[in-house]
Every structure is written in C-alpha cells, then in structure tokens.
Design a protein around this motif. Structure first.
Motif: not given
Length: 180
Positions: A47-50, A42-43, A24-27
C-alpha cells in the motif's frame, strides 16, 4: 493537483495509478515476481509503495503508469518514468504482474513511456536499472535498443546494471505520438 496523462498503444492503456490499484499491487508485491524490486512485501508495505508511485507524480511531474490491456481492462503492470532520491538519473522502469509476462507488454508500454519522456518532457537520455540476475528485464532493455553501460550500487537495493537507452536523435522512427 497534477494531471496524469493517459497514453495509448496498440494494445495497452497507460493510466495514472489510483485506489483501484491497491489489490493488483498487493498481489504483485506478495509474489516472487517482486523479488527484483524490493519484494516480497506485506500488504501494508505494498500500500505504501502504491502511495509512493502516486506521490512521485506530484514531486517530479512524471511517474509510472498502471498498464491495462485496453480490450479487457485487466491491469497487467506498472511501467514508466522513475527518479526517486538516490537514483543515478531518470529511469524507464517496468514491473509486470503475475501471468502478464511473455506477451510483449513491458516493451510496448516502456516504449510509450520513453517516447513521452523524450517527446513531451524533453529528456535527452534515459536509463533502466536492472538487477544482474533479472535476465527478463535485461532482455526488455535490449529489445528497446538499450545497452549495458555500467553498474551502480544503491544503498538499499544493492548492485544494479545501468542500461543506457538510445538518445532521441538515434531512434529511427521518431516516437509513438501515443499521448492523449
């Protein structure tokens, strides 16, 4: 290890972020909906933001919850308390995922987060940072009783409006009692 509380509202469950939130975060961060919060990304950067969202709980003892519609389990956003290095003061923030806008989810979840900040953490004030062009977020802040206080320029994010939330004593209903 920090124990992230789960909050419940009439329609929503606010839970700690974890590995199931990668997609969901990637989208979200791949979409134009993320334009006001540093995206699209970017994906790898999503991921880093999550990871940043999860780490904030450890570093500050509070953070942002993933928001699920209780009835369906669908993850519709990321809402809660935020105060990374460089922020002017603790914030209540919200990001709704594509297709989740216009249903009142941001306001409902942010009110639960604000009640938690005031009633459990003892905050006496809170802000929401809103990019000037983000009228939808400004409307959420106004629905919560916040008012446009001043502006702030962040070194990476640029110009932002500071919306000041009412103090705990100024909130008539006294809070949500939403925590478990």
């Amino acid at each position: 290890m920090i124990q992230i509380p789960t909050l419940h509202t009439e329609r929503l469950t606010l839970r700690g972020p974890d590995a199931r939130d990668i997609e969901p975060m990637r989208a979200f961060y791949a979409s134009d909906r993320s334009i006001f919060v540093g995206g699209p990304l970017t994906a790898e950067l999503a991921w880093r933001q999550l990871g940043c969202e999860i780490g904030h709980w450890t570093l500050r003892g509070y953070g942002r919850w993933m928001v699920d519609v209780t009835e369906t389990g669908q993850t519709v956003g990321n809402v809660g308390l935020w105060n990374p290095e460089g922020w002017p003061e603790p914030e209540i923030g919200w990001d709704l995922f594509d297709g989740s806008e216009g249903k009142g989810y941001a306001t409902e979840a942010a009110l639960a987060a604000r009640s938690y900040a005031y009633d459990v953490l003892g905050w006496t004030t809170a802000i929401s940072l809103v990019k000037p062009a983000n009228q939808a977020s400004a409307k959420v802040a106004a629905r919560m009783g916040a008012y446009l206080d001043t502006e702030f320029t962040h070194e990476r994010w640029g110009e932002m409006q500071i919306w000041r939330h009412p103090a705990p004593a100024d909130i008539a209903d006294g809070g949500m009692e939403a925590y478990s």
